[in-house]
Design an enzyme around this catalytic site. Structure first.
Site, PDB file in Angstrom:
ATOM      1  N   ARG A   1      26.081   5.396  14.050  1.00  0.00           N
ATOM      2  CA  ARG A   1      26.569   5.303  12.667  1.00  0.00           C
ATOM      3  C   ARG A   1      25.424   5.216  11.663  1.00  0.00           C
ATOM      4  O   ARG A   1      25.652   5.196  10.454  1.00  0.00           O
ATOM      5  CB  ARG A   1      27.475   4.087  12.514  1.00  0.00           C
TER       6      ARG A   1
ATOM      7  N   LEU B   1      21.570   6.386   9.956  1.00  0.00           N
ATOM      8  CA  LEU B   1      21.077   7.615   9.324  1.00  0.00           C
ATOM      9  C   LEU B   1      20.657   8.661  10.375  1.00  0.00           C
ATOM     10  O   LEU B   1      21.107   9.807  10.334  1.00  0.00           O
ATOM     11  CB  LEU B   1      19.895   7.239   8.424  1.00  0.00           C
TER      12      LEU B   1
ATOM     13  N   TYR C   1       9.026  -5.956  11.603  1.00  0.00           N
ATOM     14  CA  TYR C   1       9.666  -4.720  12.073  1.00  0.00           C
ATOM     15  C   TYR C   1       8.657  -3.889  12.877  1.00  0.00           C
ATOM     16  O   TYR C   1       8.962  -3.354  13.935  1.00  0.00           O
ATOM     17  CB  TYR C   1      10.158  -3.941  10.853  1.00  0.00           C
TER      18      TYR C   1
ATOM     19  N   LYS D   1       8.796  -2.623  16.745  1.00  0.00           N
ATOM     20  CA  LYS D   1       8.735  -1.194  17.098  1.00  0.00           C
ATOM     21  C   LYS D   1       7.554  -0.900  18.029  1.00  0.00           C
ATOM     22  O   LYS D   1       7.658  -0.057  18.924  1.00  0.00           O
ATOM     23  CB  LYS D   1       8.658  -0.331  15.833  1.00  0.00           C
TER      24      LYS D   1
ATOM     25  N   THR E   1       8.493   9.615  10.037  1.00  0.00           N
ATOM     26  CA  THR E   1       8.043   9.093   8.765  1.00  0.00           C
ATOM     27  C   THR E   1       9.264   8.605   7.954  1.00  0.00           C
ATOM     28  O   THR E   1      10.382   8.595   8.481  1.00  0.00           O
ATOM     29  CB  THR E   1       7.241  10.187   8.027  1.00  0.00           C
TER      30      THR E   1
ATOM     31  N   HIS F   1      16.015   1.847   1.270  1.00  0.00           N
ATOM     32  CA  HIS F   1      14.687   2.426   1.097  1.00  0.00           C
ATOM     33  C   HIS F   1      14.621   3.055  -0.295  1.00  0.00           C
ATOM     34  O   HIS F   1      15.627   3.196  -0.976  1.00  0.00           O
ATOM     35  CB  HIS F   1      14.427   3.477   2.183  1.00  0.00           C
TER      36      HIS F   1
ATOM     37  N   ARG G   1       4.266   8.314  -0.302  1.00  0.00           N
ATOM     38  CA  ARG G   1       5.118   8.326   0.885  1.00  0.00           C
ATOM     39  C   ARG G   1       5.497   9.765   1.220  1.00  0.00           C
ATOM     40  O   ARG G   1       5.549  10.646   0.342  1.00  0.00           O
ATOM     41  CB  ARG G   1       6.421   7.534   0.651  1.00  0.00           C
TER      42      ARG G   1
ATOM     43  N   ASP H   1       4.136  -3.077  -3.679  1.00  0.00           N
ATOM     44  CA  ASP H   1       3.869  -1.654  -3.437  1.00  0.00           C
ATOM     45  C   ASP H   1       3.954  -1.326  -1.957  1.00  0.00           C
ATOM     46  O   ASP H   1       4.268  -0.208  -1.569  1.00  0.00           O
ATOM     47  CB  ASP H   1       2.438  -1.305  -3.897  1.00  0.00           C
TER      48      ASP H   1
HETATM   49  O1  GFB Z   1      11.151   2.868   0.968  1.00  0.00           O
HETATM   50  P1  GFB Z   1      10.527   1.543   0.806  1.00  0.00           P
HETATM   51  O2  GFB Z   1      11.437   0.384   0.596  1.00  0.00           O
HETATM   52  O3  GFB Z   1       9.677   1.203   2.089  1.00  0.00           O
HETATM   53  O4  GFB Z   1       9.506   1.578  -0.431  1.00  0.00           O
HETATM   54  P2  GFB Z   1       8.189   1.344   2.647  1.00  0.00           P
HETATM   55  C1  GFB Z   1       8.587   2.598  -0.614  1.00  0.00           C
HETATM   56  C2  GFB Z   1       7.871   2.422  -1.941  1.00  0.00           C
HETATM   57  O5  GFB Z   1       8.799   2.663  -3.000  1.00  0.00           O
HETATM   58  C3  GFB Z   1       7.285   1.034  -2.190  1.00  0.00           C
HETATM   59  C4  GFB Z   1       8.721   1.632  -3.962  1.00  0.00           C
HETATM   60  O6  GFB Z   1       6.052   1.162  -2.838  1.00  0.00           O
HETATM   61  C5  GFB Z   1       8.320   0.411  -3.151  1.00  0.00           C
HETATM   62  O7  GFB Z   1       7.780  -0.613  -3.967  1.00  0.00           O
HETATM   63  N1  GFB Z   1       9.991   1.505  -4.706  1.00  0.00           N
HETATM   64  C6  GFB Z   1      10.156   1.791  -6.003  1.00  0.00           C
HETATM   65  C7  GFB Z   1      11.171   1.076  -4.224  1.00  0.00           C
HETATM   66  N2  GFB Z   1      11.400   1.520  -6.404  1.00  0.00           N
HETATM   67  C8  GFB Z   1      12.060   1.087  -5.312  1.00  0.00           C
HETATM   68  C9  GFB Z   1      13.400   0.664  -5.103  1.00  0.00           C
HETATM   69  O8  GFB Z   1      14.244   0.621  -5.995  1.00  0.00           O
HETATM   70  N3  GFB Z   1      13.747   0.317  -3.825  1.00  0.00           N
HETATM   71  C10 GFB Z   1      12.833   0.351  -2.803  1.00  0.00           C
HETATM   72  N4  GFB Z   1      13.249   0.004  -1.567  1.00  0.00           N
HETATM   73  N5  GFB Z   1      11.555   0.718  -2.987  1.00  0.00           N
HETATM   74  C11 GFB Z   1       9.483   0.558   4.718  1.00  0.00           C
HETATM   75  C12 GFB Z   1       9.280  -0.561   5.697  1.00  0.00           C
HETATM   76  O9  GFB Z   1       8.330   0.542   3.971  1.00  0.00           O
HETATM   77  O10 GFB Z   1       9.562   1.838   5.275  1.00  0.00           O
HETATM   78  C13 GFB Z   1      10.039  -0.383   6.927  1.00  0.00           C
HETATM   79  O11 GFB Z   1       9.536  -1.776   5.043  1.00  0.00           O
HETATM   80  C14 GFB Z   1      10.086   1.030   7.442  1.00  0.00           C
HETATM   81  O12 GFB Z   1       9.512  -1.236   7.889  1.00  0.00           O
HETATM   82  C15 GFB Z   1      10.382   2.020   6.352  1.00  0.00           C
HETATM   83  O13 GFB Z   1       8.894   1.374   8.114  1.00  0.00           O
HETATM   84  C16 GFB Z   1      10.335   3.454   6.811  1.00  0.00           C
HETATM   85  O14 GFB Z   1       7.848   2.768   2.908  1.00  0.00           O
HETATM   86  O15 GFB Z   1       7.210   0.602   1.818  1.00  0.00           O
END
Ligand code: GFB
Length: 313
Positions: free
Chosen positions: A13, A15, A137, A141, A165, A180, A210, A270
């Site tokens: 269920r 992604l 996490y 992993k 990724t 995310h 990213r 960040d």
């Molecule tokens: O996707 P994200 O939450 O995860 O955040 P990571 C990526 C970047 O986007 C960070 C910014 O620099 C966040 O600060 N960002 C900007 C935001 N606005 C937002 C928002 O509204 N929501 C979120 N969530 N981010 C995760 C890991 O890291 O990636 C996990 O915590 C996992 O363990 C996953 O590996 C794939 O890429 O930083």
């Protein structure tokens, strides 16, 4: 892989799990086994052992995991560590005990050191300190990877580990506290467009970079690897291109049709400055991603419009 083989998708269920089921069905696999978390608590060893005894899958995709964005990872360290350790230990151990033909474990690129050279090569695993916001996490992993390698070495199990990724796609989590960045931005820009808000707030400085992989591409790569890859070393899955969060926000704003401004909330973390994977190993085997980011975002937004948050249908 024989189309009649019994394939268990753990986490169907989620992604990636849902994309895997769609892809397997599309390719004519007729014997797919799944179980919801209500039917089978993957943290419960006895229940998982019983499930494998009753179902005897030939192939297993470990797409089940407790996942979330940067804030959820930082807020629930115990859940991200315990749940993921139990899920993967139970699945990998019981796959070994029931004589599964082959298993693919899905990790994450946050297993690499925070300040590793870019692009991230598979050999950088365990060469430096992890990013603190997601180390719980990441440690879980990394343990999953090591389980696959250990069972291969000691018991000859054909267990492989792939590192996708950052993922997005249909069925993503749009809850702003847990999601995310990509689904979070879709929701924020959509809500701002509807309410006529003059600004949308993006977390952090906007400068971290990213790489984004569509879940259908990820599922396609997983099927490919199940057929073509059988090695102890981990293998990256990505597109080989990354962008700053600021640019991602502009792309999402465009797809949603939002005309206001973007502001940055620098009180939010960040995370890792950059997380671009080296896809050389996968490309050399003959697989490359095919969904361009702008198309994928438009498609994900259409899915969001058809499945508004809170709509259980
Ligand atoms: O996707 P994200 O939450 O995860 O955040 P990571 C990526 C970047 O986007 C960070 C910014 O620099 C966040 O600060 N960002 C900007 C935001 N606005 C937002 C928002 O509204 N929501 C979120 N969530 N981010 C995760 C890991 O890291 O990636 C996990 O915590 C996992 O363990 C996953 O590996 C794939 O890429 O930083």
């Amino acid at each position: 892989m024989d189309k009649q083989a019994k394939v268990y998708v753990a986490g169907h269920r989620g992604l990636v799990g849902s994309a895997l089921v769609r892809k397997l069905e599309e390719r004519g696999f007729a014997n797919i086994v799944t179980a919801t978390s209500k039917q089978l608590d993957l943290r419960d060893n006895a229940a998982v052992a019983n499930f494998f005894r009753s179902n005897r899958p030939d192939y297993v995709y470990v797409a089940a995991a407790k996942v979330g964005g940067i804030l959820a990872n930082d807020t629930y360290p115990a859940e991200f560590l315990y749940d993921n350790l139990m899920i993967e230990a139970n699945l990998i151990h019981e796959a070994y005990r029931s004589g599964v033909e082959k298993l693919l474990f899905l990790g994450s690129t946050c297993i690499y050191p925070k300040l590793a050279p870019q692009p991230l090569k598979e050999e950088y695993l365990l060469t430096g300190a992890l990013e603190p916001t997601n180390e719980w996490y990441a440690v879980a992993k990394i343990t999953g990877i090591k389980l696959c390698q250990a069972y291969r070495r000691q018991y000859g199990c054909r267990f492989i580990a792939a590192m996708p990724t950052n993922l997005y796609g249909p069925g993503d989590n749009f809850d702003l506290n847990r999601s995310h960045v990509l689904p979070a931005l879709i929701r924020k820009f959509h809500d701002a467009r509807l309410s006529g808000a003059p600004t949308v707030t993006v977390w952090g400085t906007g400068s971290p970079r990213r790489e984004f992989l569509h879940s259908d591409d990820c599922a396609d790569a997983c099927l490919f690897l199940m057929g073509e890859y059988d090695n102890e070393g981990i293998i990256n899955i990505g597109v080989g291109k990354d962008i700053p969060i600021r640019e991602l926000a502009m792309l999402v704003g465009e797809a949603v049709g939002y005309r206001g401004d973007i502001v940055f909330d620098t009180s939010k973390p960040d995370g890792t400055p950059r997380k671009l994977v080296d896809v050389g190993k996968l490309t050399a085997l003959g697989w490359t991603a095919s969904i361009p980011l702008a198309d994928g975002i438009r498609q994900a937004y259409r899915w969001f419009l058809q499945h508004p948050p809170g709509d259980a249908s």
